[in-house]
Design an enzyme around this catalytic site. Structure first.
Site, short mmCIF file in Angstrom:
data_model
loop_
_atom_site.label_atom_id
_atom_site.label_comp_id
_atom_site.label_asym_id
_atom_site.label_seq_id
_atom_site.Cartn_x
_atom_site.Cartn_y
_atom_site.Cartn_z
NE ARG A 114 -3.15 -0.26 -4.89
CZ ARG A 114 -4.33 -0.75 -4.51
NH1 ARG A 114 -4.39 -1.69 -3.57
NH2 ARG A 114 -5.45 -0.32 -5.05
N GLY A 138 -16.42 2.03 -15.13
CA GLY A 138 -15.10 1.45 -14.90
C GLY A 138 -15.02 0.39 -13.84
CB THR A 139 -16.77 -1.42 -11.58
OG1 THR A 139 -16.75 -2.63 -10.80
CG2 THR A 139 -18.22 -1.02 -11.86
CB SER A 140 -14.85 -6.22 -13.93
OG SER A 140 -14.48 -6.46 -12.56
CG HIS A 190 -13.90 -1.71 -1.83
ND1 HIS A 190 -13.83 -2.11 -3.14
CD2 HIS A 190 -15.02 -2.28 -1.31
CE1 HIS A 190 -14.87 -2.91 -3.41
NE2 HIS A 190 -15.61 -3.01 -2.32
CE1 TYR A 240 -2.98 -3.26 1.20
CE2 TYR A 240 -4.19 -1.63 -0.08
CZ TYR A 240 -4.08 -2.91 0.43
OH TYR A 240 -5.04 -3.85 0.15
N1 APR Z 1 -12.25 3.81 -18.61
C1 APR Z 1 -13.30 3.13 -18.07
N2 APR Z 1 -13.25 1.83 -17.72
C2 APR Z 1 -12.08 1.18 -17.94
C3 APR Z 1 -10.94 1.81 -18.50
C4 APR Z 1 -11.06 3.19 -18.83
N3 APR Z 1 -10.05 3.88 -19.37
N4 APR Z 1 -9.94 0.89 -18.58
C5 APR Z 1 -10.45 -0.27 -18.09
N5 APR Z 1 -11.73 -0.10 -17.71
C6 APR Z 1 -12.66 -1.07 -17.14
C7 APR Z 1 -12.35 -2.52 -17.45
O1 APR Z 1 -12.88 -2.89 -18.71
C8 APR Z 1 -13.07 -3.23 -16.30
O2 APR Z 1 -14.43 -3.45 -16.60
O3 APR Z 1 -12.58 -0.97 -15.73
C9 APR Z 1 -12.97 -2.21 -15.15
C10 APR Z 1 -11.95 -2.59 -14.10
O4 APR Z 1 -12.37 -3.76 -13.47
P1 APR Z 1 -11.53 -4.33 -12.23
O5 APR Z 1 -10.07 -4.28 -12.57
O6 APR Z 1 -12.15 -5.63 -11.83
O7 APR Z 1 -11.74 -3.24 -11.08
P2 APR Z 1 -12.99 -3.08 -10.12
O8 APR Z 1 -14.24 -3.55 -10.78
O9 APR Z 1 -12.96 -1.69 -9.61
O10 APR Z 1 -12.64 -4.09 -8.92
C11 APR Z 1 -13.52 -4.08 -7.82
O11 APR Z 1 -12.01 -5.57 -6.66
O12 APR Z 1 -9.89 -6.15 -6.09
C12 APR Z 1 -11.02 -5.53 -5.64
O13 APR Z 1 -11.10 -3.90 -3.97
C13 APR Z 1 -10.75 -4.10 -5.30
O14 APR Z 1 -12.26 -2.22 -5.53
C14 APR Z 1 -11.69 -3.33 -6.22
C15 APR Z 1 -12.74 -4.36 -6.56
#
Ligand code: APR
Length: 238
Positions: free
Chosen positions: A56, A172-174, A104, A53
């Site tokens: 980061r 921007g979240t999977s 988080h 951390y």
């Molecule tokens: N703009 C928008 N979205 C984007 C970009 C961009 N430039 N680049 C990538 N992405 C998308 C990807 O396609 C994906 O859908 O952002 C998403 C990232 O997904 P993850 O890496 O899984 O991140 P997240 O969903 O925030 O993870 C959730 O998992 O590990 C834990 O605590 C951690 O908060 C995190 C949680």
């Protein structure tokens, strides 16, 4: 003013140079989650976790909000904007957004390992948490971050916001990690939902309007779309 509720994830900060987790070059490609993002990992090797951390946090201090962050802050002129972020960075704050829930935790804060509500701001001039850094009662400090397996204390207020949203946006979240990903299920049927992501994301709902773009471009398209619907153009006249 309409309530615009926005759930953001790591992709929101990608264009600021911060790695996502599950993209090809993501953080979980380089580190084992169990070792750096669980209470067991911290107990087994606190210095490894503190260093993960610290690194980061130092990276965060070199980054800036991108046009996606500032575009969301701009929307506060036209909507009551509430941001629910999974991100532990402070880029939404630095872009000027006012109402932010960090599901988080927050990278720029530390907390007592004994008293979870004893939280401290970290000084950007001295951003590291080291073994031996203690709270007033002599307990080791840790990152103020929710690790896998730990409770998500802010999920209740976030669910309330999802229920009350007039418009809900996901950026921007999977949608892989619960309970954050489950917030979509609380958005009432008939509430407009937009999802901004350069890739396809399974939102487990058929009533989502996809904007297939990165955060900066996607927020620009979203703003134009929403303001048109509200009969307001971007220079604020109706
Ligand atoms: N703009 C928008 N979205 C984007 C970009 C961009 N430039 N680049 C990538 N992405 C998308 C990807 O396609 C994906 O859908 O952002 C998403 C990232 O997904 P993850 O890496 O899984 O991140 P997240 O969903 O925030 O993870 C959730 O998992 O590990 C834990 O605590 C951690 O908060 C995190 C949680």
């Amino acid at each position: 003013m309409k309530k615009l509720v926005i759930l953001t994830g790591a992709g929101m900060s990608a264009e600021s140079g911060i790695s996502t987790f599950r993209d090809s070059d993501g953080l979980w490609e380089k580190y084992r989650v169990e070792e750096v993002a669980t209470p067991e990992g911290f107990a087994a090797n606190p210095e490894l976790v503190l260093d993960f951390y610290n690194q980061r946090r130092r990276e965060l201090l070199k980054t800036a909000p991108n046009a996606g962050h500032t575009g969301l802050a701009e929307l506060e002129k036209y909507f009551e904007v509430f941001i629910i972020t999974q991100n532990i960075d402070n880029l939404h704050e630095r872009a000027g957004s006012k109402h932010i829930i960090h599901l988080h935790g927050e990278l720029m804060k530390s907390r007592s390992t004994a008293y979870p509500y004893t939280v401290y701001d970290l000084d950007p001039e001295a951003p590291d948490i080291r073994l031996g850094d203690k709270d007033e009662k002599g307990y080791q400090l840790r990152p103020h971050v929710v690790w896998f397996g730990e409770s998500v204390p802010m999920i209740e207020p976030a669910i309330e916001l999802a229920r009350q949203a007039d418009i809900f946006v996901v950026i921007g979240t999977s949608l892989n990690v619960y309970p954050a990903a489950g917030l979509l299920h609380y958005v009432p049927k008939g509430t407009p939902i937009y999802l901004i992501d350069p890739k396809d994301v399974d939102a487990h709902r058929s009533d989502v309007h996809f904007i297939k773009a990165g955060a900066s471009e996607g927020v620009k398209q979203l703003a134009a779309l929403l303001l048109k619907q509200e009969g307001t153009n971007t220079n604020g006249t109706v």
